[in-house]
Motif scaffolding. Structure first.
Motif, short mmCIF file in Angstrom:
data_model
loop_
_atom_site.label_atom_id
_atom_site.label_comp_id
_atom_site.label_asym_id
_atom_site.label_seq_id
_atom_site.Cartn_x
_atom_site.Cartn_y
_atom_site.Cartn_z
N ALA A 322 0.81 -1.22 0.00
CA ALA A 322 0.00 0.00 0.00
C ALA A 322 0.84 1.27 0.00
O ALA A 322 0.27 2.37 -0.02
N GLU A 323 2.17 1.15 0.03
CA GLU A 323 3.02 2.34 0.07
C GLU A 323 2.82 3.24 -1.15
O GLU A 323 3.08 4.44 -1.07
N THR A 324 2.40 2.68 -2.27
CA THR A 324 2.24 3.51 -3.47
C THR A 324 0.77 3.75 -3.81
O THR A 324 0.46 4.20 -4.91
N ILE A 325 -0.12 3.42 -2.89
CA ILE A 325 -1.54 3.73 -3.10
C ILE A 325 -1.80 5.13 -2.55
O ILE A 325 -1.60 5.37 -1.35
N PRO A 326 -2.21 6.06 -3.39
CA PRO A 326 -2.47 7.41 -2.87
C PRO A 326 -3.66 7.40 -1.91
O PRO A 326 -4.55 6.57 -2.06
N PRO A 327 -3.67 8.26 -0.91
CA PRO A 327 -2.72 9.37 -0.69
C PRO A 327 -1.63 9.03 0.33
O PRO A 327 -1.63 9.58 1.44
N CYS A 328 -0.74 8.13 -0.01
CA CYS A 328 0.31 7.71 0.93
C CYS A 328 1.17 8.91 1.34
O CYS A 328 1.58 9.71 0.50
N VAL A 329 1.44 9.01 2.63
CA VAL A 329 2.25 10.10 3.16
C VAL A 329 3.63 10.12 2.51
O VAL A 329 4.17 11.19 2.18
N ASN A 330 4.23 8.95 2.30
CA ASN A 330 5.58 8.91 1.75
C ASN A 330 5.62 9.37 0.30
O ASN A 330 6.64 9.91 -0.16
N LEU A 331 4.56 9.17 -0.46
CA LEU A 331 4.50 9.73 -1.80
C LEU A 331 4.49 11.26 -1.74
O LEU A 331 5.14 11.93 -2.54
N ILE A 332 3.75 11.80 -0.80
CA ILE A 332 3.68 13.26 -0.64
C ILE A 332 5.05 13.81 -0.25
O ILE A 332 5.51 14.82 -0.80
N ILE A 333 5.71 13.14 0.69
CA ILE A 333 7.02 13.61 1.15
C ILE A 333 8.05 13.51 0.03
O ILE A 333 8.86 14.44 -0.17
N LEU A 334 8.04 12.43 -0.73
CA LEU A 334 8.98 12.30 -1.85
C LEU A 334 8.72 13.38 -2.89
O LEU A 334 9.67 13.98 -3.43
N GLY A 335 7.46 13.64 -3.20
CA GLY A 335 7.15 14.70 -4.15
C GLY A 335 7.66 16.04 -3.67
O GLY A 335 8.16 16.86 -4.47
N PHE A 336 7.60 16.27 -2.36
CA PHE A 336 8.07 17.53 -1.78
C PHE A 336 9.58 17.65 -1.88
O PHE A 336 10.10 18.67 -2.37
N VAL A 337 10.32 16.63 -1.46
CA VAL A 337 11.79 16.76 -1.42
C VAL A 337 12.43 16.62 -2.80
O VAL A 337 13.51 17.16 -3.04
N ALA A 338 11.79 15.90 -3.72
CA ALA A 338 12.36 15.68 -5.05
C ALA A 338 11.73 16.58 -6.11
O ALA A 338 12.05 16.44 -7.30
N ASN A 339 10.83 17.47 -5.70
CA ASN A 339 10.18 18.41 -6.61
C ASN A 339 9.47 17.68 -7.75
O ASN A 339 9.64 18.00 -8.93
N LEU A 340 8.66 16.69 -7.38
CA LEU A 340 7.88 15.93 -8.35
C LEU A 340 6.40 16.25 -8.17
O LEU A 340 5.96 16.65 -7.09
N SER A 341 5.63 16.05 -9.23
CA SER A 341 4.18 16.26 -9.17
C SER A 341 3.55 15.24 -8.21
O SER A 341 3.72 14.02 -8.39
#
Length: 603
Positions: A322-341
């Motif tokens: 489930a780590e890649t099922i939105p709205p996973c917190v880690n997806l949000i954090i990765l998008g923030f630190v890596a400047n991804l959509s």
């Protein structure tokens, strides 16, 4: 305990205020075409207060996660001595951060941000929170034998004096700072220090042992590390998960799944995987998902005669899926630190998670058995129509999350606030199970959990800044590029997977992504790897490490929720993680699994 209660209630009120600010600004912007210029700054300031005050409350409650695999094997007396040393070390760390935060507050006094807010609003919460942390850790130190506490304090003083003498009389022979930081990191990690304080201590060692950076930079980086509107989605989605459990939706949904799939071969295991799929599409917090699903299905597994260790192992593996099922917190954090959509990452994670869910369900059916009728129906007393309504309500929430930001009505962060409002409305109007008392309790728990997660993010950001100053990311990137040039891009992908699995097992997931995401993502771009595809690889690899025995912190949490020993889960979790690892390899070398949906939707 009085201070703890005050912190929890203040943090809950601040979280509720932040929620109202975000919802109000979106509604005013949408219906009156009048952006509220100050809303973002106010929302960010409230987020900082929620983070640091919530982290202080989490420390008082002992909720901060740390690796206890090694200290659990000590004798009771030796364990007590180590715990005293850990408490003193945390006291030193929190005292240092408090001192540097206060100096930063004084130095920035009178400065303002764009909307006219004074800088003190952003830095004061760190001062107040670390002051509370000092009090809590001092109380913890006094709970141990005085001899143990004084011995630990004397030991640290001797270490400091020896380093000062060495660096003064023979500075050319002292080891390089990265080695000193690494030693402090490993030693504190093995001793069982909570991850957030391991990260903060490692950054402090750089400040104390070197002369390149004043301590105020540490406090500044901790505050700036979470001073971003995007990260508001973290506490809001965590709040959604707690509200689902409180409003009765969790139990009804699981009962509905049990009636639908519980009678097939391996039915309870299939239900567990499906429940994690649904809950992860609603709540951003994996621990909230595990608690909601595990609290119902692990007792059902016991009742059916299944080994509870096997059930908890599958529960943990489903959390990886489930780590890649939105709205996973880690997806949000990765998008923030890596400047991804964020939206692009959400779409990129759907098919990989579907692949992993299918693999786990297939394994459950092949290796499972039929479940006794007594264990299938959870005993909620709800009719089939009532549970069906619960299913409709849950999918309505999923539609709100996905449709909201796809329609342009609001950003993914802002939609998380409306998801909270939806969950509250469902509990009050549809199920009639929400009360003001329940809402207060949920807000307090969500605020403390959010503070714990985001404090790790803040500490990881400070360490990442220190590592960047030492050009460690640049050196690692050069090494990876050189290896790739010799052996091909597949070596880079495999090394990325292994790095995130190892680091995910010794760090909390968010910390691993914050440190290694910005480090590895530019290399991936340079080698022509699609950023969204690579982001999915990083998140899944980190997830496998987070739940991998014997160090994975996520597995400790799952065992605690399921009420089983870690040893009982090791054999079955290795089987499931092996399946997920094969899925990850397939995802890594077939990029279309991750990129098909984002490309089709224009990301």
């Amino acid at each position: 305990m009085g201070l703890l209660a005050v912190l929890e209630w203040v943090t809950a009120i601040l979280l509720a205020t932040d929620l109202l600010v975000v919802i109000g600004s979106v509604l005013v912007r949408h219906f009156f075409d009048a952006p509220v210029e100050w809303s973002d700054d106010v929302a960010r300031a409230l987020l900082l207060a929620v983070t640091f005050l919530g982290a202080a409350a989490a420390l008082a409650r002992g909720d901060n996660a740390g690796v206890t695999f090694f200290v659990d094997r000590l004798t009771p007396r030796r364990r007590e001595q180590v715990d005293a040393a850990v408490a003193v070390l945390v006291l030193i760390t929190t005292s240092a951060v408090f001192w540097y935060a206060c100096k930063l507050l004084v130095e920035t006094s009178g400065q303002t941000v764009g909307a006219g807010l004074r800088q003190e609003v952003f830095f004061a919460p760190l001062c107040v929170a670390t002051a509370a942390m000092v009090l809590f850790t001092l109380d913890a130190c006094l709970a141990f034998r005085l001899r143990d506490t004084l011995s630990a304090l004397a030991g640290y003083a001797i270490l400091g004096a020896l380093w000062a003498a060495w660096s003064s009389f023979a500075p050319d022979t002292t080891p390089a700072l990265p080695w000193v930081m690494g030693l402090a990191f490993i030693a504190s990690l093995i001793a069982g220090v909570a991850i957030a304080f391991v990260l903060a201590l490692s950054a402090l060692v750089f400040i104390w042992c070197g002369d390149m950076l004043p301590g105020q930079f540490l406090a500044q980086q901790m505050a700036r590390g979470i001073d971003n509107f995007v990260l508001l989605a973290v506490p809001f989605f965590i709040l959604v998960g707690y509200l689902m459990e409180a409003n009765g939706m969790s139990v009804r949904l699981i009962s509905l799944l049990q009636r639908g799939a519980g009678r097939i071969r391996g039915g309870l295991d299939v239900v567990m995987v499906l429940a994690m799929v649904i809950f992860s599409g609603i709540s951003g917090s994996k621990m909230a998902d595990i608690a909601a699903v595990g609290s119902v299905l692990v007792p059902a597994a016991r009742k059916s005669g299944q080994k509870p260790g096997d059930a908890v192992a599958l529960l943990a593996a489903s959390a990886v899926m489930a780590e890649t099922i939105p709205p996973c917190v880690n997806l949000i954090i990765l998008g923030f630190v890596a400047n991804l959509s964020i939206g692009g990452l959400f779409m990129a994670g759907l098919l990989p998670s579907a692949l992993m869910a299918f693999a786990l369900i297939l394994a459950a059916i092949v290796a499972g058995r039929r479940t006794a009728q007594s264990a299938i129906v959870g005993g909620t007393g709800e009719s089939m129509s009532s549970m069906a309504i619960s299913g409709v309500a849950a999918f309505g929430l999923i539609a709100l999350i996905f449709g909201g930001y796809r329609s342009g009505f609001a950003t993914a962060t802002e939609i998380s606030a409306f998801a909270v409002a939806y969950a509250l409305a469902v509990g009050w109007v549809l199920f009639r199970e929400m009360t003001w008392t329940a809402v207060g309790s949920v807000m307090r728990h969500a605020a403390v959990r959010s503070g714990m997660v985001l404090f790790i993010v803040a500490a990881a950001q400070s360490l990442a800044y220190v590592l960047t100053l030492q050009q460690i990311p640049h050196a690692i990137a050069d090494l990876l590029v050189a290896l790739t040039a010799q052996h091909g891009r597949w070596v880079f992908l495999l090394l990325s997977v292994l790095i995130l699995i190892v680091m995910g097992s010794v760090l909390e997931g968010a910390a691993a992504l914050i440190i290694f995401g910005p480090l590895l993502m530019p290399v991936a771009r340079q080698l022509g790897v699609d950023p969204l595809h690579y982001g999915v690889i990083l998140v899944v690899g980190m997830g496998i490490g987070l739940f991998a025995p014997p160090l994975g912190l996520g597995l400790y949490g799952a065992c605690l929720i399921g009420g089983v020993r870690l040893e009982d889960t090791i054999v079955p979790i290795l089987k499931y993680l092996g399946i997920l690892f094969l899925c990850l390899i397939l995802i890594a070398f077939v990029p279309e699994i991750s990129t098909a949906l984002p490309r089709a939707l224009g990301y």
